[in-house]
Design a protein around this motif. Structure first.
Motif, PDB file in Angstrom:
ATOM      1  N   ASN A   1      86.909  77.934  48.972  1.00 10.83           N
ATOM      2  CA  ASN A   1      87.260  76.515  49.012  1.00 10.83           C
ATOM      3  C   ASN A   1      87.629  76.034  50.413  1.00 10.83           C
ATOM      4  OD1 ASN A   1      86.950  76.248  46.190  1.00 10.83           O
ATOM      5  ND2 ASN A   1      88.954  77.188  45.916  1.00 10.83           N
ATOM      6  N   PHE A   2      87.580  76.894  51.390  1.00 13.62           N
ATOM      7  CA  PHE A   2      87.976  76.537  52.749  1.00 13.62           C
ATOM      8  C   PHE A   2      86.952  75.603  53.383  1.00 13.62           C
ATOM      9  CE2 PHE A   2      88.251  77.374  57.337  1.00 13.62           C
ATOM     10  CZ  PHE A   2      89.587  77.069  57.537  1.00 13.62           C
ATOM     11  N   ASP A   3      87.430  74.580  54.056  1.00 14.00           N
ATOM     12  CA  ASP A   3      86.554  73.650  54.773  1.00 14.00           C
ATOM     13  C   ASP A   3      86.318  74.201  56.179  1.00 14.00           C
ATOM     14  OD1 ASP A   3      85.214  71.561  55.963  1.00 14.00           O
ATOM     15  OD2 ASP A   3      86.905  70.167  55.892  1.00 14.00           O
ATOM     16  N   CYS A   4      85.150  74.748  56.406  1.00 10.40           N
ATOM     17  CA  CYS A   4      84.829  75.366  57.696  1.00 10.40           C
ATOM     18  C   CYS A   4      84.894  74.365  58.846  1.00 10.40           C
ATOM     19  CB  CYS A   4      83.450  76.007  57.647  1.00 10.40           C
ATOM     20  SG  CYS A   4      83.325  77.375  56.465  1.00 10.40           S
ATOM     21  N   ASN A   5      84.708  73.102  58.560  1.00  9.60           N
ATOM     22  CA  ASN A   5      84.765  72.088  59.619  1.00  9.60           C
ATOM     23  C   ASN A   5      86.186  71.852  60.115  1.00  9.60           C
ATOM     24  OD1 ASN A   5      81.989  71.625  59.720  1.00  9.60           O
ATOM     25  ND2 ASN A   5      82.112  70.258  57.962  1.00  9.60           N
ATOM     26  N   SER A   6      87.179  72.385  59.437  1.00 16.13           N
ATOM     27  CA  SER A   6      88.567  72.217  59.881  1.00 16.13           C
ATOM     28  C   SER A   6      88.992  73.283  60.887  1.00 16.13           C
ATOM     29  CB  SER A   6      89.512  72.230  58.673  1.00 16.13           C
ATOM     30  OG  SER A   6      89.570  73.529  58.106  1.00 16.13           O
ATOM     31  N   ILE A   7      88.115  74.224  61.180  1.00 18.47           N
ATOM     32  CA  ILE A   7      88.438  75.288  62.146  1.00 18.47           C
ATOM     33  C   ILE A   7      88.526  74.672  63.537  1.00 18.47           C
ATOM     34  CG2 ILE A   7      87.587  77.381  63.263  1.00 18.47           C
ATOM     35  CD1 ILE A   7      86.255  78.098  60.604  1.00 18.47           C
ATOM     36  N   PRO A   8      89.643  74.914  64.226  1.00 18.93           N
ATOM     37  CA  PRO A   8      89.784  74.357  65.576  1.00 18.93           C
ATOM     38  C   PRO A   8      88.989  75.136  66.618  1.00 18.93           C
ATOM     39  CG  PRO A   8      91.790  75.501  64.908  1.00 18.93           C
ATOM     40  CD  PRO A   8      90.828  75.579  63.773  1.00 18.93           C
TER      41      PRO A   8
ATOM     42  N   PRO B   1      82.143  85.204  67.058  1.00 18.54           N
ATOM     43  CA  PRO B   1      82.150  83.786  67.462  1.00 18.54           C
ATOM     44  C   PRO B   1      82.954  83.594  68.745  1.00 18.54           C
ATOM     45  CG  PRO B   1      83.017  84.074  65.225  1.00 18.54           C
ATOM     46  CD  PRO B   1      82.872  85.415  65.822  1.00 18.54           C
ATOM     47  N   LYS B   2      82.383  82.875  69.690  1.00 26.77           N
ATOM     48  CA  LYS B   2      83.025  82.690  70.993  1.00 26.77           C
ATOM     49  C   LYS B   2      83.659  81.316  71.162  1.00 26.77           C
ATOM     50  CE  LYS B   2      81.699  86.732  72.292  1.00 26.77           C
ATOM     51  NZ  LYS B   2      82.572  87.813  71.976  1.00 26.77           N
ATOM     52  N   ASN B   3      83.389  80.390  70.250  1.00 32.41           N
ATOM     53  CA  ASN B   3      83.940  79.044  70.367  1.00 32.41           C
ATOM     54  C   ASN B   3      84.058  78.409  68.982  1.00 32.41           C
ATOM     55  OD1 ASN B   3      81.319  77.950  69.692  1.00 32.41           O
ATOM     56  ND2 ASN B   3      80.716  78.315  71.817  1.00 32.41           N
TER      57      ASN B   3
ATOM     58  N   ARG C   1      82.566  79.686  65.348  1.00 35.15           N
ATOM     59  CA  ARG C   1      83.481  80.058  64.263  1.00 35.15           C
ATOM     60  C   ARG C   1      83.129  79.276  62.996  1.00 35.15           C
ATOM     61  NH1 ARG C   1      86.922  80.485  68.651  1.00 35.15           N
ATOM     62  NH2 ARG C   1      87.674  78.331  68.513  1.00 35.15           N
ATOM     63  N   ARG C   2      82.867  77.991  63.147  1.00 32.96           N
ATOM     64  CA  ARG C   2      82.472  77.165  61.993  1.00 32.96           C
ATOM     65  C   ARG C   2      81.155  77.654  61.408  1.00 32.96           C
ATOM     66  NH1 ARG C   2      84.046  71.121  64.302  1.00 32.96           N
ATOM     67  NH2 ARG C   2      86.301  71.447  64.172  1.00 32.96           N
ATOM     68  N   PHE C   3      80.222  77.998  62.285  1.00 32.67           N
ATOM     69  CA  PHE C   3      78.927  78.498  61.847  1.00 32.67           C
ATOM     70  C   PHE C   3      79.097  79.796  61.050  1.00 32.67           C
ATOM     71  CE2 PHE C   3      75.128  81.109  62.636  1.00 32.67           C
ATOM     72  CZ  PHE C   3      74.145  80.279  62.122  1.00 32.67           C
ATOM     73  N   ALA C   4      79.871  80.737  61.587  1.00 35.20           N
ATOM     74  CA  ALA C   4      80.099  82.017  60.900  1.00 35.20           C
ATOM     75  C   ALA C   4      80.788  81.799  59.564  1.00 35.20           C
ATOM     76  CB  ALA C   4      80.924  82.949  61.785  1.00 35.20           C
ATOM     77  N   CYS C   5      81.746  80.907  59.529  1.00 36.08           N
ATOM     78  CA  CYS C   5      82.446  80.579  58.288  1.00 36.08           C
ATOM     79  C   CYS C   5      81.457  80.060  57.246  1.00 36.08           C
ATOM     80  CB  CYS C   5      83.530  79.538  58.587  1.00 36.08           C
ATOM     81  SG  CYS C   5      84.422  78.929  57.140  1.00 36.08           S
TER      82      CYS C   5
END
Length: 116
Positions: free
Chosen positions: A109-116, A63-65, A69-73
């Protein structure tokens, strides 16, 4: 009737392709990186294999951005739902066990949308 249904499905598929983000990675690539880790993640191995850790290292660099990163998560979470017997502690410890911290958690349980 079949021709109308087929045309509708093609139109829907094309609209999805046009509207879908253009990521440099795919869920298939994420799955390939993580596939060698299944035995470790389900308790079949005490330590992750070399191939598993190679996949984790590759995944870290893919992931480059933020969006990727959210997509991969989300890809990882989606794949995890299809694997029975996942051990939460093995999932959480995988990056440390491979000496490769990831830019996101791999907890179910991780919220992937919280990845900065």
């Amino acid at each position: 009737m079949k021709a109308v249904l087929a045309a509708l499905l093609v139109a829907l598929a094309m609209s999805y392709v046009v509207a879908a983000p253009n990521y440099a990675i795919s869920c298939g690539e994420v799955d390939l990186c993580m596939a060698p880790c299944v035995k470790y993640l389900t308790g079949g191995q005490k330590e992750p294999s070399e191939d598993c850790c190679t996949g984790v290292k590759k995944l870290k660099g893919m992931p480059k951005n933020t969006e990727e990163r959210r997509f991969a998560c989300n890809c990882m979470k989606q794949a995890a739902h299809g694997i029975s017997g996942l051990k939460d502690d093995a999932v959480a410890n995988l990056p440390d066990a491979c000496h490769t911290p990831l830019p996101f958690s791999i907890s179910m349980n991780f919220d992937c949308n919280s990845i900065p």
